[in-house]
Write a protein that holds these residues in place. Sequence first.
Motif, PDB file in Angstrom:
ATOM      1  N   ILE A  71     -58.259 -10.332  35.632  1.00  0.00           N
ATOM      2  CA  ILE A  71     -57.876  -8.978  35.231  1.00  0.00           C
ATOM      3  C   ILE A  71     -57.964  -8.028  36.425  1.00  0.00           C
ATOM      4  N   ALA A  72     -58.985  -8.181  37.245  1.00  0.00           N
ATOM      5  CA  ALA A  72     -59.115  -7.315  38.435  1.00  0.00           C
ATOM      6  C   ALA A  72     -57.936  -7.530  39.383  1.00  0.00           C
ATOM      7  N   ASP A  73     -57.528  -8.780  39.561  1.00  0.00           N
ATOM      8  CA  ASP A  73     -56.384  -9.067  40.437  1.00  0.00           C
ATOM      9  C   ASP A  73     -55.106  -8.432  39.893  1.00  0.00           C
ATOM     10  N   ILE A  74     -54.880  -8.589  38.603  1.00  0.00           N
ATOM     11  CA  ILE A  74     -53.692  -7.996  37.982  1.00  0.00           C
ATOM     12  C   ILE A  74     -53.773  -6.476  38.076  1.00  0.00           C
ATOM     13  N   SER A  75     -54.945  -5.928  37.828  1.00  0.00           N
ATOM     14  CA  SER A  75     -55.140  -4.480  37.882  1.00  0.00           C
ATOM     15  C   SER A  75     -54.822  -3.921  39.263  1.00  0.00           C
ATOM     16  N   THR A  76     -55.186  -4.649  40.289  1.00  0.00           N
ATOM     17  CA  THR A  76     -54.877  -4.213  41.652  1.00  0.00           C
ATOM     18  C   THR A  76     -53.367  -4.117  41.849  1.00  0.00           C
ATOM     19  N   GLU A  77     -52.636  -5.111  41.346  1.00  0.00           N
ATOM     20  CA  GLU A  77     -51.173  -5.097  41.445  1.00  0.00           C
ATOM     21  C   GLU A  77     -50.575  -3.956  40.625  1.00  0.00           C
ATOM     22  N   VAL A  78     -51.100  -3.772  39.405  1.00  0.00           N
ATOM     23  CA  VAL A  78     -50.611  -2.711  38.521  1.00  0.00           C
ATOM     24  C   VAL A  78     -50.837  -1.350  39.180  1.00  0.00           C
ATOM     25  N   ALA A  79     -52.035  -1.137  39.721  1.00  0.00           N
ATOM     26  CA  ALA A  79     -52.354   0.148  40.351  1.00  0.00           C
ATOM     27  C   ALA A  79     -51.457   0.416  41.557  1.00  0.00           C
ATOM     28  N   ALA A  80     -51.208  -0.610  42.356  1.00  0.00           N
ATOM     29  CA  ALA A  80     -50.340  -0.434  43.530  1.00  0.00           C
ATOM     30  C   ALA A  80     -48.925  -0.057  43.095  1.00  0.00           C
ATOM     31  N   ALA A  94     -43.900   1.083  35.747  1.00  0.00           N
ATOM     32  CA  ALA A  94     -44.133   0.116  36.824  1.00  0.00           C
ATOM     33  C   ALA A  94     -45.343  -0.757  36.516  1.00  0.00           C
ATOM     34  N   GLY A  95     -46.415  -0.147  36.026  1.00  0.00           N
ATOM     35  CA  GLY A  95     -47.608  -0.915  35.678  1.00  0.00           C
ATOM     36  C   GLY A  95     -47.338  -1.915  34.565  1.00  0.00           C
ATOM     37  N   CYS A  96     -46.621  -1.468  33.541  1.00  0.00           N
ATOM     38  CA  CYS A  96     -46.269  -2.364  32.430  1.00  0.00           C
ATOM     39  C   CYS A  96     -45.393  -3.511  32.925  1.00  0.00           C
ATOM     40  N   SER A  97     -44.471  -3.200  33.800  1.00  0.00           N
ATOM     41  CA  SER A  97     -43.572  -4.216  34.335  1.00  0.00           C
ATOM     42  C   SER A  97     -44.349  -5.283  35.122  1.00  0.00           C
ATOM     43  N   VAL A  98     -45.299  -4.843  35.928  1.00  0.00           N
ATOM     44  CA  VAL A  98     -46.111  -5.805  36.684  1.00  0.00           C
ATOM     45  C   VAL A  98     -46.827  -6.742  35.720  1.00  0.00           C
ATOM     46  N   TRP A  99     -47.481  -6.185  34.711  1.00  0.00           N
ATOM     47  CA  TRP A  99     -48.226  -7.016  33.774  1.00  0.00           C
ATOM     48  C   TRP A  99     -47.290  -7.996  33.052  1.00  0.00           C
ATOM     49  N   LEU A 100     -46.125  -7.528  32.619  1.00  0.00           N
ATOM     50  CA  LEU A 100     -45.205  -8.416  31.921  1.00  0.00           C
ATOM     51  C   LEU A 100     -44.691  -9.527  32.844  1.00  0.00           C
ATOM     52  N   HIS A 101     -44.430  -9.201  34.093  1.00  0.00           N
ATOM     53  CA  HIS A 101     -44.008 -10.240  35.040  1.00  0.00           C
ATOM     54  C   HIS A 101     -45.137 -11.235  35.305  1.00  0.00           C
ATOM     55  N   SER A 103     -47.303 -12.111  33.239  1.00  0.00           N
ATOM     56  CA  SER A 103     -47.476 -12.937  32.040  1.00  0.00           C
ATOM     57  C   SER A 103     -46.551 -14.155  32.033  1.00  0.00           C
ATOM     58  N   LEU A 104     -45.663 -14.256  33.014  1.00  0.00           N
ATOM     59  CA  LEU A 104     -44.855 -15.463  33.165  1.00  0.00           C
ATOM     60  C   LEU A 104     -45.673 -16.624  33.736  1.00  0.00           C
ATOM     61  N   ASP A 105     -46.772 -16.329  34.399  1.00  0.00           N
ATOM     62  CA  ASP A 105     -47.623 -17.340  35.038  1.00  0.00           C
ATOM     63  C   ASP A 105     -48.384 -18.115  33.958  1.00  0.00           C
ATOM     64  N   PRO A 106     -48.171 -19.433  33.873  1.00  0.00           N
ATOM     65  CA  PRO A 106     -48.849 -20.217  32.834  1.00  0.00           C
ATOM     66  C   PRO A 106     -50.382 -20.111  32.882  1.00  0.00           C
ATOM     67  N   ALA A 107     -50.966 -19.985  34.047  1.00  0.00           N
ATOM     68  CA  ALA A 107     -52.426 -19.853  34.142  1.00  0.00           C
ATOM     69  C   ALA A 107     -52.884 -18.507  33.574  1.00  0.00           C
ATOM     70  N   ILE A 108     -52.132 -17.457  33.845  1.00  0.00           N
ATOM     71  CA  ILE A 108     -52.443 -16.136  33.277  1.00  0.00           C
ATOM     72  C   ILE A 108     -52.305 -16.193  31.761  1.00  0.00           C
ATOM     73  N   GLN A 109     -51.252 -16.820  31.302  1.00  0.00           N
ATOM     74  CA  GLN A 109     -51.043 -16.969  29.860  1.00  0.00           C
ATOM     75  C   GLN A 109     -52.246 -17.654  29.216  1.00  0.00           C
ATOM     76  N   GLN A 110     -52.663 -18.759  29.816  1.00  0.00           N
ATOM     77  CA  GLN A 110     -53.747 -19.547  29.243  1.00  0.00           C
ATOM     78  C   GLN A 110     -55.059 -18.766  29.225  1.00  0.00           C
ATOM     79  N   ILE A 111     -55.413 -18.202  30.358  1.00  0.00           N
ATOM     80  CA  ILE A 111     -56.716 -17.533  30.473  1.00  0.00           C
ATOM     81  C   ILE A 111     -56.731 -16.218  29.708  1.00  0.00           C
ATOM     82  N   VAL A 112     -55.788 -15.342  30.007  1.00  0.00           N
ATOM     83  CA  VAL A 112     -55.841 -13.977  29.472  1.00  0.00           C
ATOM     84  C   VAL A 112     -55.349 -13.895  28.036  1.00  0.00           C
ATOM     85  N   LEU A 113     -54.239 -14.533  27.748  1.00  0.00           N
ATOM     86  CA  LEU A 113     -53.611 -14.343  26.441  1.00  0.00           C
ATOM     87  C   LEU A 113     -54.064 -15.345  25.383  1.00  0.00           C
ATOM     88  N   LEU A 114     -54.172 -16.611  25.744  1.00  0.00           N
ATOM     89  CA  LEU A 114     -54.446 -17.626  24.743  1.00  0.00           C
ATOM     90  C   LEU A 114     -55.933 -17.876  24.514  1.00  0.00           C
TER      91      LEU A 114
END
Length: 181
Positions: A71-80, A94-101, A103-114
Amino acid sequence: MSEVPTDRRVRRGLVTRDKLIETARQLFGEHGYDGTSIDAILRAAGIQRGALYHHFDSKRAVFDAVLERVIADISTEVAAAGRAAPDPVASLRAGCSVWLHRSLDPAIQQIVLLDTPSVLGWKRAREIDQPYVSGVRRNLQRTGTTIAPAELDVLAHMLIAAVGEAAMHIALADDPAEALA
């Protein structure tokens, strides 16, 4: 700026903790929480059981640390992305777009969402979201809206929830890239 520990034992401990988190992140992302054992983390990290339990009291605690790092890594990207936007509304987009993009990463999907809801539960997931809800609320305030403060909190929660649901839709889609579009 945080101080760098001068004690070699403290530095070694931090390196060990970081290695455990990064190794677990990779394994949780590939195999999920249930498919990853403490023994697998230890083998992949090349670390002894005692060292793991010095830093974490359970596999759940390791997962929590992994989630915070992701989440911290994603947050850094969102903030930038948000800072680069020309105005508060564009910043939110822009922040929403970063997070949605992301969410295409299978590891992000598994850890954060599932895994997060079943491993850590709803309450802990909300605690993790809280700083980001506050950030959305600040951005909404910067738009010059006349929405009452209590309603801004509700709207910020709704935006975070909506983007989270969109990310889950993407993660569960037969064609995630198409779902993102």
